[in-house]
Design a protein around this motif. Structure first.
Motif, PDB file in Angstrom:
ATOM      1  N   ASN A   1       0.842   3.714   2.064  1.00  9.66           N
ATOM      2  CA  ASN A   1       1.357   3.960   3.415  1.00  9.66           C
ATOM      3  C   ASN A   1       2.583   3.093   3.712  1.00  9.66           C
ATOM      4  O   ASN A   1       3.620   3.580   4.142  1.00  9.66           O
ATOM      5  CB  ASN A   1       0.253   3.683   4.441  1.00  9.66           C
TER       6      ASN A   1
ATOM      7  N   GLU B   1      -7.513   1.485  -1.075  1.00 12.41           N
ATOM      8  CA  GLU B   1      -6.080   1.722  -0.873  1.00 12.41           C
ATOM      9  C   GLU B   1      -5.363   1.879  -2.211  1.00 12.41           C
ATOM     10  O   GLU B   1      -5.725   1.216  -3.188  1.00 12.41           O
ATOM     11  CB  GLU B   1      -5.442   0.521  -0.142  1.00 12.41           C
TER      12      GLU B   1
ATOM     13  N   THR C   1       0.847  -1.200   0.000  1.00  8.87           N
ATOM     14  CA  THR C   1       0.000   0.000   0.000  1.00  8.87           C
ATOM     15  C   THR C   1       0.881   1.249   0.000  1.00  8.87           C
ATOM     16  O   THR C   1       2.078   1.179   0.344  1.00  8.87           O
ATOM     17  CB  THR C   1      -0.876   0.046   1.277  1.00  8.87           C
TER      18      THR C   1
END
Ligand code: FBP
Length: 331
Positions: A12, A189, A10
């Motif tokens: 992040n 995401e 992802t």
């Protein structure tokens, strides 16, 4: 094109991994890029329902560029401003849609960065449901916000774009290569599909508004004619009406996009701070380049926040040839 070596990373997780790799990182730039992901999800969600949400058509207003403002231009701009206004590390937002920078509500604390945006690139595509994008640039605040905005493009700390097409892409660089993510709407995401993308050195695509051919300055016309004269290539003409969508193709297949100086518009159409400089940073990080024809876009000294410049971007071979056309014809 998907890089099969990456699995379900992802945005992040990727940003945290980058942060771990550079001990000096404070994590603040990570928060800004993550917030770009949030903006991308919001705009992408509404983009797919624009006709159902009454977000198509004109507002009846014109902006500081003297362009008619689309309802989605206004909506996209509001999403960006609201999404960064409460981020204490962002001191100001500069937008194509706003005459002056928006100083963020945490005025007491100046924040660390200025975010510069073209909220909706390719606005003319909105009502006909063709691909559009958002372009962003991040600069670290120096002495003041004004001084920060007059820095050359070489001083950007991050830049990239969101592309709203058949799927939604987030493509960015923080000076460590160019990384591509696709929004997985099932889980909400952005997922990494390509890390450290390299643009082909020479390409197959030619992207320009050929309808303006007669207006172009002789170097640009000469360059374009030499490409379609099959002296090399062959090149395929691809011009979508959205710079982001055209550059996305060129990043993968190589070639060149240009919006040059014209007799009546010697400064060109595209804006230096929130269209040309961010995409130039991206192109150089992918092994390509960007030029005005006479100089490297990242070396252009800004004079104003809505300044326009002649612009060409793409593979290093075509950019070299484009600059030679200007040098030779302007001797
Ligand atoms: P906007 O940011 O106002 O959309 O302007 C930029 C742009 O739409 C580019 O995305 C596109 O390549 C170009 O202008 C299209 O201009 P033209 O319609 O003159 O060819």
């Amino acid at each position: 094109m998907v890089d099969s070596t990456v699995k379900n990373v992802t945005l992040n997780r990727f940003l945290v991994q980058c942060q771990d790799r550079c001990p000096a990182a404070s994590g603040e730039l990570t928060r800004v890029i993550e917030q770009m992901g949030v903006v991308g999800k919001i705009i992408s969600g509404y983009m797919r329902r624009a006709a159902l949400e009454g977000l198509v058509g004109l507002t009846g207003r014109t902006n500081v560029q003297d362009e008619k403002v689309q309802k989605f231009d206004e909506f996209g701009n509001a999403v960006f401003v609201e999404s960064f206004d409460y981020v204490d590390i962002v001191g100001a937002i500069v937008s194509e849609e706003l005459e002056n920078p928006v100083i963020s509500s945490s005025q007491g604390r100046y924040g660390k960065y200025v975010v510069l945006i073209d909220p909706i690139d390719g606005s003319s595509n909105l009502d006909v449901d063709c691909s559009v994008g958002s372009i962003f640039s991040v600069r670290r605040i120096t002495d003041s916000i004004e001084a920060t905005l007059l820095q050359r493009g070489t001083e950007q700390v991050a830049a990239g774009y969101l592309m709203y097409g058949p799927s939604t892409h987030l493509v960015y660089t923080a000076g460590d290569g160019v990384h591509l993510f696709v929004l997985d709407e099932r889980i909400g995401e952005f997922i990494l599909v390509h890390r450290d993308l390299r643009m082909p050195v020479q390409g197959k695509l030619l992207s320009a508004n050929w309808g303006n051919h007669a207006k172009w300055f002789p170097p640009a016309r000469g360059f374009a004619d030499s490409l379609i004269a099959q002296e090399e290539g062959p090149y395929s003409l691809r011009y979508s009406g959205a710079l982001v969508a055209d550059l996305h193709q060129i990043l993968h297949r190589g070639g060149i996009y240009f919006y040059p100086d014209e007799q009546k518009r010697p400064q060109g159409k595209l804006r230096l701070l929130y269209e040309c400089a961010p995409l130039a940073f991206l192109a150089e990080q992918a092994g390509g380049g960007a030029t005005t024809g006479r100089m490297r876009v990242l070396d252009v000294q800004p004079e104003g926040i809505h300044q326009r410049i002649p612009f060409a971007i793409g593979s290093s071979y075509e950019i070299g040839k484009y600059e030679r056309a200007y040098r030779d014809l302007e001797k």
